[in-house]
Design a protein around this motif. Sequence first.
Motif, PDB file in Angstrom:
ATOM      1  N   ILE A  25       1.425  -0.744  -0.034  1.00 38.60           N
ATOM      2  CA  ILE A  25       0.190   0.268   0.259  1.00 38.60           C
ATOM      3  C   ILE A  25       0.701   1.619  -0.395  1.00 38.60           C
ATOM      4  O   ILE A  25       2.066   1.154   0.999  1.00 38.60           O
ATOM      5  CB  ILE A  25      -1.295   0.085   1.154  1.00 38.60           C
ATOM      6  CG1 ILE A  25      -1.819  -1.169   0.943  1.00 38.60           C
ATOM      7  CG2 ILE A  25      -1.649   1.322   1.622  1.00 38.60           C
ATOM      8  CD1 ILE A  25      -3.162  -1.690   2.431  1.00 38.60           C
ATOM      9  N   SER A  49      -2.804   0.919  -3.999  1.00 33.97           N
ATOM     10  CA  SER A  49      -1.360  -0.323  -3.181  1.00 33.97           C
ATOM     11  C   SER A  49      -0.504   0.194  -4.931  1.00 33.97           C
ATOM     12  O   SER A  49      -0.731   0.763  -6.082  1.00 33.97           O
ATOM     13  CB  SER A  49      -1.905  -1.645  -3.431  1.00 33.97           C
ATOM     14  OG  SER A  49      -2.865  -1.895  -4.592  1.00 33.97           O
ATOM     15  N   ASN A  60       0.615  -3.392   5.576  1.00 34.36           N
ATOM     16  CA  ASN A  60       0.746  -3.762   5.542  1.00 34.36           C
ATOM     17  C   ASN A  60       1.775  -4.909   6.467  1.00 34.36           C
ATOM     18  O   ASN A  60       1.654  -6.187   6.518  1.00 34.36           O
ATOM     19  CB  ASN A  60       1.949  -4.301   3.967  1.00 34.36           C
ATOM     20  CG  ASN A  60       1.121  -3.782   2.843  1.00 34.36           C
ATOM     21  OD1 ASN A  60       1.013  -2.801   2.343  1.00 34.36           O
ATOM     22  ND2 ASN A  60      -0.355  -4.691   2.325  1.00 34.36           N
TER      23      ASN A  60
END
Lengths: 119, 373
Positions: free
Chosen positions: A32, A55, A85
């Motif tokens: 991301i 992302s 993440n």
Amino acid sequence: MKYTEDHEWLSLDGDVVTVGITDHAQEQLGDIVFIELPEVGTQVSKGDEIVVIESVKAASDITAPLDGEIVEVNEAIVENPASVNEDAEGSAWFFKVKVEGTAQLDDYLDEDAYKDLIG
Amino acid sequence: MADLKTTPLHALHLELGARMVPFAGYEMPVQYAIGVMKEHQHTRAAAGLFDVSHMGQVLLTGSQAAAELESLVPQSILGLDEGRQRYAFFTDSNGGILDDLMVANRGDDFFVVVNAACKEDDIAHLRSGLTLTEVTEVTDRALIALQGPAAEAALSRIVPVTDMGFMSVATLPSPFGGLWISRSGYTGEDGFEISVQEGQAEAFARALLEMEEVEPIGLGARDSLRLEAGLCLYGHDIDTTTDPVQANLTWAIQKVRRPSGSRSGGYPGDGVIGRKLSAAEVDLDDARRVGLIPEGRAPMREGVILFEAEDAALPVGRVTSGAFGPTVGHPISMGYVPARLSAVDTRLWGEVRGKRLPVRVAALPFRPATYKR
């Protein structure tokens, strides 16, 4: 903890619900790189697109899972999108929404039902 | 994924846990377990192995091959020394770009590598344009790119490549059969592209992947690597609606093929391209490919429309490639704007999700190349 079919998690504390995305969702999204959060004080309705996540692959939206008022947002994930993440279901929550009545949460999945959904 | 072609490394990709996607008619790895960002960074820090076997490999044989190929491209092919490779593009009669390609002079023949999505058209175009030359598609060889600062050390354990300079080519014997090697790639890194017999491809790839510095890299990171390097992706940044002047690729047209050069013109679209190359003044309304850096953090991806002012009614251009650049650490894009707005630092506005966001014209590449000169 409750889950939406759009891979958000919801954690209730009094009349405030903390919302984030699931570990499964961050895995699917990949790395991301950008997050846009709503402003504190915004009145949201269920289904409103209030968060943008980009992302390395694509942009996607997060919708408000409940009617209510945004009372807090997590600026840390805007500064460091990669933290989603790393800790999607912990420190990398997205926003807190103050709701009128918690019955709205009843429609959502419990952990077992969510696990079945993502197989 | 029915009806998709596979490369000789397909089983290896699956074994390595690749996420496979359809790309140009092939089932290809878009990423492996470590993900696009880490794959990108690994390639810049060590070495990445890319399966590019979907690309077209073509041999041109015959004494007139160079002269005939010059009738399809604005590059000097007759002036390409044996053992050297050059970037080129096929043009159409309007000066638009049909495909971009690499051409290598191997002495006995010319080895051409074209884009996967264009290869059938390219081969037909070569066959109709090169009437005295044998045009042979190479269908029994894989193509593997090894890119990054550790690529030389890794490949040197298999074949002696240390003395090869950037854009040189060689055919070298190896335990994996004869390897057709060029010192080039499409990531902005030093590295190699290696054509290997299909039956040896997996063993060759495994031998490289066993090395500490080498990781497999998917198409996702390949795209962000080439974008940071300012390199065009055919079908996105260049196509038949863009000529080489608009695409800012005039550096790839050698002097000898330009107006007043000794072999000027003689390729499709030479009138349009030649006029632009010799024009005393730049047409300020003509489009130019530029680098773009958004001022904010939101990436401006392909299709984002560009405006000259925040409240301008009419667009002036569009983004053709855009992503987050993992090495530069911010979003980057390429796109087309009128020449009058193409100076570095010109402030424009890109419309993202209905909002106009500021973006500045930037020099290309976003990250300097590290080729071995």
